[in-house]
Design an enzyme around this catalytic site. Structure first.
Site, short mmCIF file in Angstrom:
data_model
loop_
_atom_site.label_atom_id
_atom_site.label_comp_id
_atom_site.label_asym_id
_atom_site.label_seq_id
_atom_site.Cartn_x
_atom_site.Cartn_y
_atom_site.Cartn_z
N ASN A 41 5.82 -1.03 -7.34
CA ASN A 41 5.27 -0.63 -8.65
C ASN A 41 6.34 -0.72 -9.73
O ASN A 41 7.53 -0.45 -9.49
CB ASN A 41 4.63 0.77 -8.60
CG ASN A 41 5.54 1.86 -8.08
OD1 ASN A 41 6.37 1.63 -7.21
ND2 ASN A 41 5.39 3.04 -8.62
N ILE A 42 5.90 -1.14 -10.91
CA ILE A 42 6.81 -1.32 -12.04
C ILE A 42 6.20 -0.58 -13.22
O ILE A 42 5.17 -1.00 -13.76
CB ILE A 42 7.00 -2.82 -12.37
CG1 ILE A 42 7.52 -3.57 -11.13
CG2 ILE A 42 7.96 -2.99 -13.54
CD1 ILE A 42 7.57 -5.08 -11.27
N GLU A 43 6.84 0.54 -13.57
CA GLU A 43 6.29 1.38 -14.65
C GLU A 43 6.83 0.94 -16.00
O GLU A 43 7.79 0.16 -16.10
CB GLU A 43 6.62 2.84 -14.36
CG GLU A 43 5.95 3.29 -13.06
CD GLU A 43 6.11 4.76 -12.76
OE1 GLU A 43 6.94 5.45 -13.40
OE2 GLU A 43 5.37 5.24 -11.87
N CYS A 52 0.82 -1.72 -10.39
CA CYS A 52 0.97 -1.21 -9.03
C CYS A 52 1.62 -2.24 -8.11
O CYS A 52 1.54 -3.46 -8.34
CB CYS A 52 -0.39 -0.84 -8.44
SG CYS A 52 -1.23 0.51 -9.26
N GLU A 54 0.65 -3.28 -5.22
CA GLU A 54 -0.30 -4.22 -4.60
C GLU A 54 -0.56 -5.41 -5.51
O GLU A 54 -0.60 -6.56 -5.07
CB GLU A 54 -1.62 -3.52 -4.31
CG GLU A 54 -1.53 -2.37 -3.32
CD GLU A 54 -1.25 -1.02 -3.97
OE1 GLU A 54 -0.51 -0.96 -4.97
OE2 GLU A 54 -1.78 -0.02 -3.46
N CYS A 85 -5.33 1.89 -5.56
CA CYS A 85 -6.15 2.40 -6.67
C CYS A 85 -7.34 1.45 -6.88
O CYS A 85 -7.41 0.35 -6.31
CB CYS A 85 -5.32 2.54 -7.93
SG CYS A 85 -5.02 0.97 -8.78
N CYS A 88 -6.51 -2.11 -8.11
CA CYS A 88 -5.94 -2.95 -7.04
C CYS A 88 -7.01 -3.36 -6.03
O CYS A 88 -6.98 -4.48 -5.52
CB CYS A 88 -4.80 -2.22 -6.36
SG CYS A 88 -3.34 -2.08 -7.41
N1 THU Z 1 0.73 3.12 -7.64
C1 THU Z 1 0.83 1.95 -6.91
O1 THU Z 1 1.82 1.21 -7.04
N2 THU Z 1 -0.17 1.66 -6.05
C2 THU Z 1 -1.27 2.44 -5.85
O2 THU Z 1 -2.17 2.03 -5.14
C3 THU Z 1 -1.36 3.75 -6.48
C4 THU Z 1 -0.40 4.01 -7.57
C5 THU Z 1 1.82 3.46 -8.55
C6 THU Z 1 1.48 3.32 -10.00
C7 THU Z 1 2.45 4.30 -10.63
O3 THU Z 1 3.68 3.63 -10.88
C8 THU Z 1 2.69 5.35 -9.56
O4 THU Z 1 2.22 4.78 -8.36
C9 THU Z 1 1.97 6.66 -9.82
O5 THU Z 1 0.62 6.46 -10.03
#
Ligand code: THU
Length: 129
Positions: A41-43, A52, A54, A85, A88
């Site tokens: 994941n890259i915020e 996310c 995935e 989520c 995804c």
């Molecule tokens: N996140 C994912 O990378 N995959 C998921 O299926 C659920 C959520 C990440 C997004 C965000 O950076 C962090 O988790 C919190 O939601």
């Protein structure tokens, strides 16, 4: 064996950029030739532009020419198994179909699911007619 795929997802999580949630996720997507495409994941400070793990794995794989996939392993930082989520799930359905989804936690506990169980009655290109 899913061991190597789960290990790749757990390792990919180490590259997560998650300064806002501190919630690191890794994904490892195996294509039909056995090649593994990883993602984390890259915020983003604008939050809404976060992507996310995935989707990073899927988009990396597509951008490198892969088109058929068998399995994806997803690892989060927590003891809980973390399912993908909604966004995804939709992207996975579009590019991977009814793929096997292996959820794994950092202790190595895992559960195997099918995407059709997580995304019943999906919208897809078959409706665009
Ligand atoms: N996140 C994912 O990378 N995959 C998921 O299926 C659920 C959520 C990440 C997004 C965000 O950076 C962090 O988790 C919190 O939601």
């Amino acid at each position: 064996m899913s061991d190597a795929l789960c290990a790749a997802a757990i390792a990919a999580r180490e590259h997560a950029h998650a300064p806002f949630s501190q919630f690191r996720v890794g994904a490892a997507l195996e294509d039909s030739s056995g090649r593994v495409h990883t993602g984390c994941n890259i915020e983003n400070a604008t939050y809404g532009l976060t992507i996310c793990a995935e989707r990073v794995a899927v988009f990396k794989a597509i951008s490198e020419g892969a088109r058929e996939f068998g399995r994806i392993a997803i690892a989060a930082d927590t003891g809980d198994l973390t399912p993908p989520c909604g966004a995804c799930r939709q992207i996975l359905w579009e590019f991977c179909g009814d793929i096997e989804i292996i959820l794994v936690n950092i202790q190595g506990y895992r559960e195997s699911l099918r995407l059709s169980g997580l995304l019943p009655r999906p919208f897809d290109a078959s409706f665009l007619k």
